[in-house]
Design an enzyme around this catalytic site. Structure first.
Site, PDB file in Angstrom:
ATOM      1  N   HIS A 111      22.041  41.874 -22.978  1.00  0.00           N
ATOM      2  CA  HIS A 111      22.285  42.142 -21.654  1.00  0.00           C
ATOM      3  C   HIS A 111      23.626  41.695 -20.712  1.00  0.00           C
ATOM      4  CE1 HIS A 111      19.958  40.979 -17.582  1.00  0.00           C
ATOM      5  NE2 HIS A 111      21.100  39.839 -17.347  1.00  0.00           N
ATOM      6  N   GLU A 112      24.023  40.443 -21.651  1.00  0.00           N
ATOM      7  CA  GLU A 112      25.332  40.056 -20.574  1.00  0.00           C
ATOM      8  C   GLU A 112      26.611  41.142 -21.013  1.00  0.00           C
ATOM      9  OE1 GLU A 112      24.473  37.140 -18.615  1.00  0.00           O
ATOM     10  OE2 GLU A 112      22.666  36.922 -19.697  1.00  0.00           O
ATOM     11  N   HIS A 115      26.719  43.586 -17.751  1.00  0.00           N
ATOM     12  CA  HIS A 115      27.369  43.072 -16.796  1.00  0.00           C
ATOM     13  C   HIS A 115      28.828  42.953 -17.197  1.00  0.00           C
ATOM     14  CE1 HIS A 115      24.181  40.871 -15.047  1.00  0.00           C
ATOM     15  NE2 HIS A 115      23.989  40.290 -15.919  1.00  0.00           N
ATOM     16  N   ASP A 121      21.739  42.958 -12.633  1.00  0.00           N
ATOM     17  CA  ASP A 121      20.320  42.640 -12.880  1.00  0.00           C
ATOM     18  C   ASP A 121      19.629  43.017 -12.823  1.00  0.00           C
ATOM     19  OD1 ASP A 121      20.611  40.252 -14.644  1.00  0.00           O
ATOM     20  OD2 ASP A 121      21.236  39.011 -13.892  1.00  0.00           O
TER      21      ASP A 121
END
Length: 173
Positions: A111-112, A115, A121
């Site tokens: 997920h990170e 970014h 998000d």
């Protein structure tokens, strides 16, 4: 029509046909991003696994461990967060707080990294959406981006404008 002219015309038409029916060659270059997870402590394996998941999921970018790094991953006791400074560059904090609350480390890392790859998000609450982050339940261990997320990253690295805000700390809480 004279024979030499027929042969020349036949050759030209054959070449034109071959060029028209040959598979298109990829014109986009694969962008290689180096990441440094040397300070990711117990999350090093999760970060490496997340990088491999992204490598298997997208075609326009490749993540490799190494320095000098385009992005750095560190461990701390806070909540996981990312600071993308530009497409493919920034810093990730693998916060122990989310893991202690039951969130899956590989999903957090993927997920990170999302970014850093230009994804914002999206708090959908669905486990199938990697960028739903902590809005998905702690039982969610899916660390793979959805088809839409994969396509968005490929578009980002093919020249589209990423939707993530650069220079802004992204804390998924």
């Amino acid at each position: 029509m004279p024979r030499p002219l027929r042969l020349a015309l036949s050759l030209v038409l054959t070449l034109a046909f071959l060029l028209a029916t040959a598979p298109a060659q990829a014109t986009a270059l694969v962008r290689v991003l180096r990441y440094d997870a040397g300070r990711a402590a117990e999350f090093r394996g999760a970060v490496d696994q997340a990088a491999q998941i992204w490598n298997a999921s997208v075609v326009n970018v490749r993540l490799v461990a190494g320095t000098p790094a385009d992005f750095v991953v560190v461990a701390d006791d806070g909540w996981p967060r990312a600071l993308p400074t530009s497409l493919g560059r920034g810093r990730i904090w693998m916060g122990r707080q989310a893991v202690n609350q039951g969130y899956h480390p590989v999903r957090i890392a993927a997920h990170e990294i999302g970014h850093i790859l230009g994804l914002p998000d999206r708090r959908t609450g669905r486990c199938t959406d990697l960028m739903s982050g902590s809005s998905a339940p702690t039982s969610c261990t899916n660390a793979y981006p959805s088809a839409a997320e994969r396509a968005e990253v490929d578009r980002n690295f093919a020249g589209s404008a990423p939707l993530v805000e650069f220079g802004r700390l992204h804390v998924d809480r």
